[in-house]
Design a protein around this motif. Structure first.
Motif, short mmCIF file in Angstrom:
data_model
loop_
_atom_site.label_atom_id
_atom_site.label_comp_id
_atom_site.label_asym_id
_atom_site.label_seq_id
_atom_site.Cartn_x
_atom_site.Cartn_y
_atom_site.Cartn_z
N THR A 55 1.15 -1.67 0.12
CA THR A 55 0.00 0.04 0.07
C THR A 55 0.96 0.92 0.02
O THR A 55 0.77 1.99 -0.75
CB THR A 55 -0.92 -0.20 1.43
OG1 THR A 55 -1.79 -1.41 0.92
CG2 THR A 55 -1.36 0.98 1.73
N VAL A 56 1.95 1.10 0.60
CA VAL A 56 2.76 2.37 1.28
C VAL A 56 3.65 2.29 0.01
O VAL A 56 3.54 3.44 -1.01
CB VAL A 56 3.88 2.42 1.82
CG1 VAL A 56 4.66 3.42 1.88
CG2 VAL A 56 3.06 2.18 3.25
N TYR A 57 3.95 1.50 -1.04
CA TYR A 57 4.99 1.04 -1.65
C TYR A 57 4.50 1.75 -2.99
O TYR A 57 4.69 2.33 -4.05
CB TYR A 57 5.44 -0.30 -2.12
CG TYR A 57 6.62 -0.63 -3.32
CD1 TYR A 57 7.63 0.35 -2.97
CD2 TYR A 57 6.44 -1.37 -4.06
CE1 TYR A 57 8.74 0.00 -4.00
CE2 TYR A 57 6.86 -1.69 -5.02
CZ TYR A 57 8.54 -1.40 -4.80
OH TYR A 57 9.24 -1.61 -6.12
N LEU A 58 2.79 2.00 -3.58
CA LEU A 58 2.45 1.63 -4.69
C LEU A 58 1.79 3.44 -4.41
O LEU A 58 1.12 4.13 -4.93
CB LEU A 58 0.69 1.35 -4.51
CG LEU A 58 0.96 -0.08 -5.24
CD1 LEU A 58 -0.47 -0.57 -5.20
CD2 LEU A 58 1.42 -0.29 -6.61
N LEU A 59 1.95 4.33 -3.48
CA LEU A 59 1.73 5.28 -2.94
C LEU A 59 3.26 5.93 -3.13
O LEU A 59 3.74 6.86 -4.16
CB LEU A 59 1.71 5.87 -1.44
CG LEU A 59 0.00 5.47 -1.74
CD1 LEU A 59 0.25 5.53 0.44
CD2 LEU A 59 -0.68 7.00 -1.82
N PHE A 60 4.12 5.11 -2.74
CA PHE A 60 5.96 6.34 -2.76
C PHE A 60 6.66 6.22 -3.72
O PHE A 60 6.75 7.10 -4.54
CB PHE A 60 6.63 5.24 -1.35
CG PHE A 60 7.99 5.47 -1.52
CD1 PHE A 60 8.83 6.96 -1.21
CD2 PHE A 60 8.87 4.86 -2.30
CE1 PHE A 60 9.78 6.46 -0.50
CE2 PHE A 60 10.43 5.32 -2.80
CZ PHE A 60 10.66 6.46 -1.26
N LEU A 61 6.01 5.09 -5.27
CA LEU A 61 6.27 5.13 -6.48
C LEU A 61 5.78 6.61 -7.39
O LEU A 61 6.75 6.83 -7.58
CB LEU A 61 6.29 3.81 -7.08
CG LEU A 61 7.26 3.17 -6.37
CD1 LEU A 61 6.38 1.61 -7.17
CD2 LEU A 61 8.75 3.00 -6.38
N PRO A 62 4.90 6.53 -7.28
CA PRO A 62 3.98 7.36 -7.92
C PRO A 62 3.85 9.07 -7.13
O PRO A 62 4.50 10.50 -8.63
CB PRO A 62 3.25 7.19 -8.15
CG PRO A 62 2.40 6.07 -7.36
CD PRO A 62 3.86 5.75 -6.93
N GLU B 15 -0.43 8.15 5.84
CA GLU B 15 -0.83 9.36 6.46
C GLU B 15 -0.19 9.99 7.25
O GLU B 15 -0.12 10.89 7.29
CB GLU B 15 -1.99 9.51 6.35
CG GLU B 15 -3.10 8.94 5.70
CD GLU B 15 -4.48 9.41 5.46
OE1 GLU B 15 -4.86 8.44 6.55
OE2 GLU B 15 -5.48 9.70 4.00
N GLU B 16 0.08 9.22 8.56
CA GLU B 16 0.55 9.58 9.77
C GLU B 16 2.46 9.54 9.45
O GLU B 16 2.24 10.52 10.13
CB GLU B 16 0.67 8.71 11.01
CG GLU B 16 -1.05 8.33 11.45
CD GLU B 16 -2.03 10.15 11.60
OE1 GLU B 16 -1.86 10.08 12.05
OE2 GLU B 16 -3.34 10.59 10.87
N TRP B 17 2.74 8.88 9.23
CA TRP B 17 4.56 9.35 9.33
C TRP B 17 4.88 9.45 7.83
O TRP B 17 6.01 9.82 7.68
CB TRP B 17 4.82 7.58 9.77
CG TRP B 17 4.32 7.03 10.94
CD1 TRP B 17 4.00 7.57 11.54
CD2 TRP B 17 4.69 5.70 11.73
NE1 TRP B 17 3.70 6.80 12.80
CE2 TRP B 17 4.34 5.87 12.64
CE3 TRP B 17 5.60 4.53 11.43
CZ2 TRP B 17 4.00 4.73 13.88
CZ3 TRP B 17 6.03 3.37 11.45
CH2 TRP B 17 5.06 3.48 13.08
N GLY B 18 4.48 9.79 6.50
CA GLY B 18 5.15 9.75 5.58
C GLY B 18 5.56 8.78 4.64
O GLY B 18 5.74 7.67 5.38
N SER B 19 5.55 8.53 3.37
CA SER B 19 5.67 6.94 2.78
C SER B 19 6.86 6.25 2.97
O SER B 19 7.14 4.98 3.62
CB SER B 19 5.04 7.17 1.25
OG SER B 19 5.64 8.23 0.74
N ARG B 20 7.90 7.96 3.33
CA ARG B 20 9.56 7.17 3.35
C ARG B 20 9.35 5.59 4.58
O ARG B 20 10.02 5.12 4.51
CB ARG B 20 10.69 8.03 3.03
CG ARG B 20 11.20 7.44 2.94
CD ARG B 20 12.10 8.84 2.64
NE ARG B 20 12.49 9.04 1.13
CZ ARG B 20 13.09 9.44 0.41
NH1 ARG B 20 13.57 8.01 0.00
NH2 ARG B 20 12.65 9.73 -0.31
N THR B 21 9.45 6.73 5.96
CA THR B 21 9.64 6.14 7.12
C THR B 21 8.40 5.19 6.98
O THR B 21 9.25 3.67 7.82
CB THR B 21 8.68 7.14 7.91
OG1 THR B 21 9.46 8.52 8.02
CG2 THR B 21 8.74 6.10 10.27
#
Length: 390
Positions: free
Chosen positions: A219-226, A353-359
């Motif tokens: 879930t995070v990965y698919l947000l992080f990449l684009p 949403e709370e920590w950001g995608s990288r963390t």
């Protein structure tokens, strides 16, 4: 191809076209995974009493129709988030029955001493689809439209339907009783069998740890990449497609390495390698060619390790499970192992949403390493070059 194209099309449509938030993407993925928790045990009890070919044909037809409906709705501008949720749930429900039947079919079609080679060949063909599916799905969403991409997935499921219908090999079906036990009793028998076996019990726990963390990571990965790396849909699909060649190599190695080093050592080492490589992703920055190359390497290594684990675990499960229990054993492991995936997807959206995608990516990648830890501290790690036959 239909499965791996669809896995990219729906999330990318939500993110790139409908501007879905991290929480909404998490809900979409959770809805698609919810049938695993709700239907797996029933699927196992049902599949053990029917021809697996029949189950796979019907579910392929259903998935083709569902994605065809999504394509038509998209062309008319009706494909919003609510419609995506419905389509994702329908496809997920049908996939549960297909996957249980798919795993049980191998044992009915080949001899026990051919299981590793049979699974290696089948997983190799699926790996080939992993190469082209994500790249095709990402390219179609980026260059054409989400409805066209959904239509391509429907077409692949239709081709699968036609192909499986042509199987004429004899399929041994466990004997049916005139008055079979009630479904709840059959489900209980499957649960009790898996829980009572130390190896299968470990497979359940390790799979649960992996699938929960992997669902959150994806879930995070698919947000992080684009959004963080500013990659196009085509680049995202290409990066994910690198899993395919890795899985193809993993399938080849899975037919050889366990016989040389033992099933236990191969399982633990492959899980550490495949899961641990994602710890490198949060360090990436920008959308330069070197970043895309790094993502290709990460997904390739993940494919190698993941496929080694998949093929070896499947051979272990099929070998230690009696024929009449194959569907229920597969369904129980799916239920326990993947039943937490919807919660993992929701957690991934919440963390992003709370920590950001990288963390969040770093935290979920670290969580995936719980799986090899569970395997290393269990009887599964001590399996040698030959497997006990039930």
């Amino acid at each position: 191809m239909g499965e791996h194209t669809g896995l990219v099309v729906l999330p990318l449509f939500a993110v790139l076209t409908l501007d879905a938030s991290a929480g909404q993407l998490g809900v979409l993925r959770a809805v698609g995974q919810a049938p695993i928790l709700v239907l797996s045990l029933f699927a196992g009890a049902w599949v053990d009493r029917w021809r697996t070919r029949t189950v796979m044909v019907l579910t392929d037809a259903g998935r083709a129709l569902a994605l065809g409906a999504a394509a038509a709705a998209g062309l008319f501008g009706w494909l919003g988030l609510p419609a995506l949720f419905v389509i994702a749930f329908a496809v997920g429900a049908l996939s549960v029955f297909f996957d249980v039947a798919y795993q049980a079919s191998v044992v009915r079609l080949v001899q026990r001493d051919q299981l590793v080679r049979g699974n290696s060949a089948l997983e190799g063909s699926r790996s080939a689809a992993q190469i082209g599916g994500p790249a095709l799905g990402g390219a179609l969403v980026s260059l054409l439209s989400a409805p066209i991409a959904a239509a391509s997935s429907a077409l692949f499921f239709a081709l699968s339907f036609l192909s499986i219908r042509r199987i004429r090999g004899a399929e041994s079906i466990p004997g049916r009783l005139e008055r079979p036990p009630r479904v709840w009793r059959r489900i209980h028998e499957g649960l009790r069998f898996v829980v009572s076996d130390a190896v299968l019990r470990t497979v359940c726990l390790a799979s649960a740890a992996f699938q929960f963390s992997f669902a959150a990571l994806m879930t995070v990965y698919l947000l992080f990449l684009p959004r963080e790396l500013h990659l196009s849909g085509t680049a995202v699909g290409l990066a994910l497609a690198a899993t395919g060649p890795g899985a193809l190599l993993g399938s080849v190695l899975a037919a050889r390495l366990p016989n040389r080093f033992g099933y236990g050592p191969v399982l633990v080492a492959a899980a550490v390698l495949g899961d641990g490589v994602f710890l490198c992703v949060p360090a990436l920055h920008g959308s330069a060619a070197v970043t895309v190359l790094a993502l290709l390497v990460v997904n390739f290594v993940f494919g190698v390790g993941g496929q080694l684990v998949n093929v070896a675990v499947m051979a272990v499960r099929q070998t230690v499970t009696p024929d009449g229990m194959q569907g229920r054993a597969a369904a129980t492991i799916t239920f326990v192992g993947m039943g937490l995936s919807p919660l993992g997807s929701l957690l991934g959206g919440f963390l992003a949403e709370e920590w950001g995608s990288r963390t969040s990516l770093l935290a979920t990648a670290a969580g995936m390493l719980l799986s090899p830890v569970v395997m290393a501290s269990s009887p599964l790690a001590r399996l040698g070059r030959t497997l006990p036959v039930t």
